[in-house]
Design a protein around this motif. Structure first.
Motif, PDB file in Angstrom:
ATOM      1  N   TRP A   1      46.882  19.222  30.348  1.00  0.00           N
ATOM      2  CA  TRP A   1      46.351  19.653  29.037  1.00  0.00           C
ATOM      3  C   TRP A   1      47.329  19.348  27.925  1.00  0.00           C
ATOM      4  CZ3 TRP A   1      48.368  23.449  25.769  1.00  0.00           C
ATOM      5  CH2 TRP A   1      47.558  23.786  24.672  1.00  0.00           C
ATOM      6  N   TRP A   2      48.633  19.518  28.251  1.00  0.00           N
ATOM      7  CA  TRP A   2      49.662  19.219  27.245  1.00  0.00           C
ATOM      8  C   TRP A   2      49.660  17.734  26.886  1.00  0.00           C
ATOM      9  CZ3 TRP A   2      55.551  18.984  28.495  1.00  0.00           C
ATOM     10  CH2 TRP A   2      56.279  18.765  27.331  1.00  0.00           C
ATOM     11  N   ALA A   3      49.456  16.888  27.902  1.00  0.00           N
ATOM     12  CA  ALA A   3      49.452  15.447  27.625  1.00  0.00           C
ATOM     13  C   ALA A   3      48.132  14.986  27.063  1.00  0.00           C
ATOM     14  CB  ALA A   3      49.770  14.680  28.911  1.00  0.00           C
ATOM     15  N   GLY A   4      47.123  15.841  27.077  1.00  0.00           N
ATOM     16  CA  GLY A   4      45.837  15.471  26.527  1.00  0.00           C
ATOM     17  C   GLY A   4      45.014  14.575  27.398  1.00  0.00           C
ATOM     18  N   VAL A   5      45.195  14.665  28.722  1.00  0.00           N
ATOM     19  CA  VAL A   5      44.453  13.808  29.640  1.00  0.00           C
ATOM     20  C   VAL A   5      43.355  14.578  30.340  1.00  0.00           C
ATOM     21  CG1 VAL A   5      46.403  12.228  29.989  1.00  0.00           C
ATOM     22  CG2 VAL A   5      46.140  14.258  31.466  1.00  0.00           C
ATOM     23  N   THR A   6      43.181  15.857  30.038  1.00  0.00           N
ATOM     24  CA  THR A   6      42.110  16.619  30.671  1.00  0.00           C
ATOM     25  C   THR A   6      40.794  16.311  29.979  1.00  0.00           C
ATOM     26  OG1 THR A   6      42.584  18.491  29.202  1.00  0.00           O
ATOM     27  CG2 THR A   6      43.657  18.487  31.367  1.00  0.00           C
TER      28      THR A   6
ATOM     29  N   ASP B   1      38.048  21.467  29.393  1.00  0.00           N
ATOM     30  CA  ASP B   1      38.611  22.370  28.388  1.00  0.00           C
ATOM     31  C   ASP B   1      37.581  23.394  27.935  1.00  0.00           C
ATOM     32  OD1 ASP B   1      40.924  20.936  28.616  1.00  0.00           O
ATOM     33  OD2 ASP B   1      40.561  19.683  26.841  1.00  0.00           O
ATOM     34  N   ASP B   2      36.351  22.928  27.740  1.00  0.00           N
ATOM     35  CA  ASP B   2      35.309  23.865  27.314  1.00  0.00           C
ATOM     36  C   ASP B   2      34.997  24.876  28.410  1.00  0.00           C
ATOM     37  OD1 ASP B   2      35.239  22.466  24.984  1.00  0.00           O
ATOM     38  OD2 ASP B   2      33.515  21.199  25.570  1.00  0.00           O
TER      39      ASP B   2
ATOM     40  N   LEU C   1      39.897  26.466  26.945  1.00  0.00           N
ATOM     41  CA  LEU C   1      41.204  26.090  26.412  1.00  0.00           C
ATOM     42  C   LEU C   1      41.050  25.538  24.996  1.00  0.00           C
ATOM     43  CD1 LEU C   1      42.699  24.282  29.556  1.00  0.00           C
ATOM     44  CD2 LEU C   1      43.157  26.616  28.778  1.00  0.00           C
ATOM     45  N   PRO C   2      42.026  25.756  24.142  1.00  0.00           N
ATOM     46  CA  PRO C   2      41.957  25.166  22.794  1.00  0.00           C
ATOM     47  C   PRO C   2      42.118  23.659  22.871  1.00  0.00           C
ATOM     48  CG  PRO C   2      44.078  26.234  23.147  1.00  0.00           C
ATOM     49  CD  PRO C   2      43.227  26.569  24.321  1.00  0.00           C
TER      50      PRO C   2
ATOM     51  N   GLY D   1      50.437  12.798  24.842  1.00  0.00           N
ATOM     52  CA  GLY D   1      50.584  11.625  25.687  1.00  0.00           C
ATOM     53  C   GLY D   1      51.526  11.879  26.857  1.00  0.00           C
ATOM     54  N   LEU D   2      51.563  10.878  27.743  1.00  0.00           N
ATOM     55  CA  LEU D   2      52.401  11.001  28.958  1.00  0.00           C
ATOM     56  C   LEU D   2      53.782  10.424  28.650  1.00  0.00           C
ATOM     57  CD1 LEU D   2      49.831   9.960  31.745  1.00  0.00           C
ATOM     58  CD2 LEU D   2      50.661  12.251  31.189  1.00  0.00           C
TER      59      LEU D   2
END
Length: 377
Positions: A118-123, A128-129, A133-134, A140-141
């Motif tokens: 989630w932190w890297a934005g790959v989920t 997320d919905d 999760l926000p 990025g990785l």
């Protein structure tokens, strides 16, 4: 009165001999030679004998000469060498933790991987919905994300990879790089270091039935015996790491014990069989104790003659049974004849002299034997 004078005739000197007037005594044997011995040697004092030290002489005595042989001192028998095992190789308890700790560590590792994604934005946005999760910042990785992934994944692997289930009657022998680290006898869910090598050992009470093994009775007659061994693993470290195969080692020990203990032939009394079993149990237990095994009983369950002597011993056994039956039948016939003759005589039914008595005994013996069956030659 006339006087008779005796003259001694001396031998005539040899020509070319000594001077006239010197005479020699005539030799009785022409080839005789005389050795002169100095007079001072005949009267010399004998020297005092000097004792010479030496080992004590052993005089052997023959039997039958009226003397009993000396009894030798009993020599203590040398103890049989036992198998040498590493003294440090002894079962000890290994350190483990409850399985809940491993489950918690694995769950934390999985959660760490999800948060890193989630932190890297790959989920995916749907995930997320669904999880509420926000929106991710989408960093990025980078190196930080990869490091977080590695740590979370390692935690998950260690947490779930170390889970083990202990069962009753089973144990785990743990080793690290070929070195013994301990034994786990706990039951239920637990966590064990996944880097340790695990070897499962059965510590339950077990029965092992051997194949026919060579044996002999007290007279040296060849037999074949099938034994039943009741045993279990007592020291898991020595039993697992000290020997290669438990049953192979038991087989060799039982075979060695059968070579030292005479086994009763088929048809022997129960008490003799029990004594044989106790002797076998004692010998086998002494042999397997140093390697971590415990033997409770070794019992011959089937004993038969070896094939090379089976036919001869079978005929011998039949002959012994036949002789025993003949003896019992003859004893019964003699008792019956004696009882019949005694009753006839005591009641005054007949008057028998010696000849009539012998004839009656003979006829009754033949009649009773014919009634009980032919005895054969």
């Amino acid at each position: 009165m006339s006087t008779t004078s005796s003259t001694t005739t001396s031998p005539t000197p040899e020509p070319g001999g000594p001077v006239e007037g010197a005479f020699r005594t005539a030799r009785l044997i022409q080839n005789e030679s005389t050795t002169e011995i100095p007079v001072h040697l005949l009267f010399r004092d004998d020297p005092v004998p000097v004792p010479v030290p030496g080992p004590p002489a052993l005089v052997g005595r023959r039997r039958g000469a009226g003397e009993e042989p000396r009894l030798r001192r009993p020599v203590a028998a040398k103890p049989k060498p036992l198998p040498e095992i590493d003294p440090e190789l002894t079962e000890r308890r290994a350190g483990v933790v409850p399985g809940a700790v491993g489950v918690l560590a694995g769950a934390c590792g999985v959660a760490g991987c999800a948060l890193t994604s989630w932190w890297a934005g790959v989920t995916p946005s749907l995930a997320d919905d669904a999880l509420g999760l926000p929106a991710s910042a989408g960093a990025g990785l980078g190196p930080a994300q990869w490091a977080a992934y590695a740590g979370s994944l390692a935690l998950a692997l260690f947490g779930f990879g170390g889970l083990a289930r202990g069962r009753t009657g089973r144990a785990w022998v743990l080793g690290l790089f070929g070195r013994y680290r301990g034994t786990v006898r706990r039951t239920g869910l637990m966590w064990v270091n996944p880097l340790l090598l695990r070897r499962r050992v059965d510590v339950r009470l077990r029965h092992w039935r051997s194949e026919p093994m060579p044996a002999a009775d007290g007279n040296g007659v060849a037999l074949r015996a099938v034994t039943l061994v009741v045993w279990r693993v007592r020291d898991t470290a020595r039993a697992t790491l000290g020997i290669e195969d438990h049953e192979t080692y038991l087989r060799e020990c039982v075979e060695a014990a059968l070579a030292r203990v005479p086994v009763d032939p088929p048809g022997a009394a129960r008490g003799a069989a029990d004594a044989t079993g106790e002797a076998l149990t004692r010998l086998v237990a002494a042999d397997v104790t140093p390697v971590g095994l415990e033997v409770f009983s070794v019992r011959p369950v089937r004993v038969e003659y070896a094939p090379e002597v089976a036919a001869a011993m079978h005929r011998r056994r039949i002959a012994a049974l036949d002789a025993r039956q003949r003896a019992s039948v003859l004893t019964s016939v003699v008792d019956s004849v004696e009882d019949t003759v005694t009753r006839l005589t005591m009641r005054g039914l007949v008057e028998l002299d010696d000849y009539d008595r012998k004839v009656l005994v003979r006829d009754l013996t033949v009649a009773f034997c014919a009634g009980r069956g032919d005895l054969g030659p």
